[in-house]
Design an enzyme around this catalytic site. Structure first.
Site, PDB file in Angstrom:
ATOM      1  N   ALA A   1       3.187  14.523   1.537  1.00 27.72           N
ATOM      2  CA  ALA A   1       2.393  13.849   2.567  1.00 27.72           C
ATOM      3  C   ALA A   1       1.538  12.757   1.945  1.00 27.72           C
ATOM      4  O   ALA A   1       0.849  12.990   0.953  1.00 27.72           O
ATOM      5  CB  ALA A   1       1.499  14.854   3.290  1.00 27.72           C
ATOM      6  N   CYS A   2       1.625  11.563   2.500  1.00 30.66           N
ATOM      7  CA  CYS A   2       0.736  10.477   2.079  1.00 30.66           C
ATOM      8  C   CYS A   2       0.073   9.915   3.326  1.00 30.66           C
ATOM      9  O   CYS A   2       0.288  10.415   4.433  1.00 30.66           O
ATOM     10  CB  CYS A   2       1.490   9.395   1.302  1.00 30.66           C
ATOM     11  SG  CYS A   2       2.699   8.464   2.270  1.00 30.66           S
ATOM     12  N   ASP A   3      -0.708   8.906   3.168  1.00 36.47           N
ATOM     13  CA  ASP A   3      -1.519   8.414   4.265  1.00 36.47           C
ATOM     14  C   ASP A   3      -0.659   7.905   5.420  1.00 36.47           C
ATOM     15  O   ASP A   3      -0.923   8.194   6.585  1.00 36.47           O
ATOM     16  CB  ASP A   3      -2.445   7.304   3.768  1.00 36.47           C
ATOM     17  CG  ASP A   3      -3.514   6.951   4.789  1.00 36.47           C
ATOM     18  OD1 ASP A   3      -4.105   7.883   5.348  1.00 36.47           O
ATOM     19  OD2 ASP A   3      -3.737   5.762   5.029  1.00 36.47           O
TER      20      ASP A   3
END
Length: 699
Positions: free
Chosen positions: A432-434
């Site tokens: 998960a990233c921004d």
């Protein structure tokens, strides 16, 4: 069940320690690539000088064949009918080859090949003017001449008439190199020769007064803090090499490289330590003693700082033993493995050197045992509580980057994650990233590839925006700045924090722990997850299908074309580099001009640095409406861009619409996870060469 582990943060900027560390690292960068040349010279010296191995075996130099004397430099040859002294190989190699190699490497570090060439020319003046091996002179003149040449080139950059560039480049470097050679000959050489003499006399004074072991008080703490390079490569290597030429050996090569002190500390932990420190110490012994990677024992000292006393006592014992036996090496031993030390040992000194290692280990073991036993009851009551893991993080912070050797301590780094993985089966991993657009896609690709190589291809590895996380993942990987947000979305998952998505040592630890978990299951239990992998495989196929569909929606155009590649980016800072990447995407018609602002906003929240000189700036999740079609831009920079403390040479601008960019982005991730391929990209001459190297990711 929530557990988290994080990469070490880089060392903070500023301060005397960081300054000395950077200076030492620069010196090390000049010397270390040339260690094979030092070894070659050392072996030739050990074999062919008058007191070398061949003479020892033959019973004296008078019994040697003529060709041995010619190589060693103490024989004579007939030239024009006259008997003439022959310089051989030993003296010319140390006088000319080694300093010029160091100068070239230092100049190249500052200004690429042009800087290396000018650095060699300038250093030749110092070498000729001093008449002695000029290692310190090479370390000064190589980078200095390259830096000045770089500044001069800026004066007429862009002002040379077309067609005259080669003429100006060649003559400017030649003329300036000549001037610097003369400066080196008349001005620098006498100063450096005097400095070398002072340092050499200082070492001789310490030896004559039996005070050389006192140096361990400085060297051993410096090693643990990664400050030793300035001492080792700035003083010990040049003076030691000069001593080795004159006497055939030098004790200075054994002060920092002796593995005895670290060996004793690790053995003490293996017997008297507790928890993960005790469990990991035996493996660390092998890496330290035979592999020569001394940094493997640094976290054990940092976990219990009083043990620096044991390291100092062991180091001083080793130095004293070598002094008493008159032992030394013929050239630097790098890495500091017992194998390389024995190979580089001067003839007749092996027993004394081995005794110095054993005594140093015995003393550091005894002192460490006293401290460990004295605090054992208190440590058991408190539990080790990740002390070693915290010490590893501190060690990496001191070093300024992650360490492959330290990652081998395995469970000691993952802490609670290791326990969690052993109590929960892992079938679904989510990065998960921004924005869920670039960083996480590349990280997922790297870990997926590692799982496949480990025979764990049934594990589903996907990526999403942190805002879109649900409760289904078994394990969630996030940037360390996003872990708290991810825990709120998936509180029951195992959480692993990383500093960069490309080259985190956490990946290898997770793969190994999952593989151990699978190995503990019976055949039936193992078969069930494999059968359950069908949905994951289908999901992967669907993603690929979405990619194909998106590419067709874009009119079948390739996501990365030759026109979207720049071999020599013009940006000089992070903000300019983001704009340059965005401009290419805008020119392609893939994004609106507003997308550049979104890329900056994304960078302000979480860095898109991926590791291995790569950054992939892209927009925020809210800016997906500014993306018109999937596309990438690829820019390489001749000089590193400071990317919030990390060095970046490649910037890949990302615009992803409906997943159309993911396939190629994943292939880029695999490409950049291989350091040899990264070097190939660095060496590429122009855009066409880069495009050909990147061609496979476009297929």
């Amino acid at each position: 069940m929530t557990a988290a582990t994080s990469d070490a943060a880089p060392a903070t900027k500023g301060g005397l320690r960081v300054g000395v560390q950077k200076f030492g690292t620069f010196l090390s960068g000049m010397v270390m690539p040339n260690i094979p040349a030092f070894i070659a010279w050392g072996l030739i010296t050990a074999l062919f000088i008058e007191t070398g191995w061949i003479a020892l075996i033959a019973g004296g130099a008078e019994h040697l064949p003529d060709w041995v004397g010619l190589i060693g430099g103490f024989g004579q040859s007939i030239v024009d009918g006259e008997l003439t002294d022959n310089p051989g190989l030993v003296s010319p190699m140390i006088t000319y080859m080694l300093p010029l190699l160091i100068a070239y490497q230092g100049g190249k570090m500052v200004y690429d090949t042009r800087g290396g060439v000018v650095g060699v020319i300038a250093t030749m003046g110092v070498v000729a003017g001093a008449g002695i091996p000029m290692f310190i002179g090479a370390m000064i003149m190589g980078p200095l001449a390259a830096y000045l040449m770089k500044q001069l080139d800026k004066l007429w950059d862009g002002k040379v008439r077309a067609g005259f560039e080669m003429l100006v480049n060649n003559f400017s470097a030649g003329i300036f190199g000549m001037i610097m050679a003369l400066v080196g000959f008349f001005a620098i050489a006498p100063v450096v020769k005097g400095l070398t003499t002072v340092l050499g006399n200082g070492v001789e004074w310490l030896v004559a007064h039996q005070l050389l072991p006192v140096v361990s008080i400085l060297v051993e703490p410096a090693k643990v803090l990664f400050l030793n390079n300035a001492i080792n490569h700035g003083v010990f290597t040049p003076i030691g090499t000069d001593q080795a030429e004159q006497t055939g050996r030098s004790i200075l090569f054994l002060i920092e490289s002796n593995p005895g002190p670290g060996l004793g500390i690790l053995l003490a932990f293996a017997i008297f330590g507790i928890g993960m420190a005790r469990a990991s110490a035996p493996g660390a012994v092998v890496i330290h003693f035979f592999g020569g990677i001394h940094e493997i024992y640094f976290p054990y000292v940092l976990a219990k700082p009083v043990l620096i006393v044991a390291a100092i006592a062991g180091g001083a014992t080793g130095v004293l033993t070598n002094m008493l036996f008159g032992t030394g090496l013929v050239a630097p031993a790098s890495p500091g493995s017992i194998i390389s030390i024995m190979v580089m040992a001067a003839p007749g000194t092996h027993l004394g050197i081995l005794l110095s290692v054993l005594l140093a280990a015995a003393v550091s073991f005894a002192v460490s045992a006293v401290f460990l036993l004295a605090s054992r009851k208190r440590d058991l009551a408190a539990g080790d509580a990740g002390d070693l893991s915290a010490a590893i993080a501190k060690t990496e912070a001191n070093k300024g980057k992650s360490s492959a050797a330290l990652s081998s301590l395995g469970a000691g780094r993952t802490g609670d994650t290791a326990t969690a993985l052993r109590t929960r089966e892992i079938h679904k991993v989510v990065f998960a990233c921004d924005a869920g657009m670039g960083s996480s896609a590349m990280g997922a690709s790297v870990l997926r590839n590692k799982f496949k190589k480990a025979g764990l291809g049934d594990i589903s590895v996907t990526n999403v925006a942190v805002a879109n996380l649900d409760t289904t993942p078994d394990l969630v990987v996030t940037h360390e700045d996003l872990t708290d947000r991810a825990k709120l979305k998936t509180p029951d998952a195992i959480h692993v924090s990383v500093k960069d998505f490309m080259s985190s040592p956490r990946y290898d630890e997770v793969v190994e722990l999952v593989r151990e978990q699978r190995a503990d299951e019976d055949a039936t239990a193992t078969a069930e997850p494999v059968g359950a992998s069908a949905p994951a495989a289908a999901g992967t196929t669907a993603t690929a299908g979405e990619t194909d569909a998106a590419e067709q929606a874009d009119g079948g155009e390739r996501i990365l074309t030759l026109q979207q590649i720049r071999a020599h980016g013009s940006a000089t800072n992070q903000d300019e580099a983001i704009q340059e990447a965005a401009d290419i995407l805008i020119e392609r018609g893939a994004v609106t001009p507003a997308y550049a602002k979104a890329m900056r906003e994304r960078e302000a929240s979480i860095s898109t640095y991926m590791g291995n000189f790569l950054a992939i700036p892209h927009g925020t999740n809210e800016a997906k409406g500014e993306i018109l079609s999937s596309a990438l831009s690829f820019v390489r920079y001749d000089e590193p861009i400071d990317w919030e403390g990390d060095q970046v040479r490649f910037v890949v601008g990302v615009a992803g619409k409906e997943g159309g960019h993911l396939d190629i982005l994943q292939k880029i991730a695999i490409l950049f996870s291989d350091e040899s391929k990264v070097q190939t990209l660095l060496d590429a001459t122009d855009e066409q060469a880069l495009y050909e190297l990147l061609g496979s990711v476009n297929e």
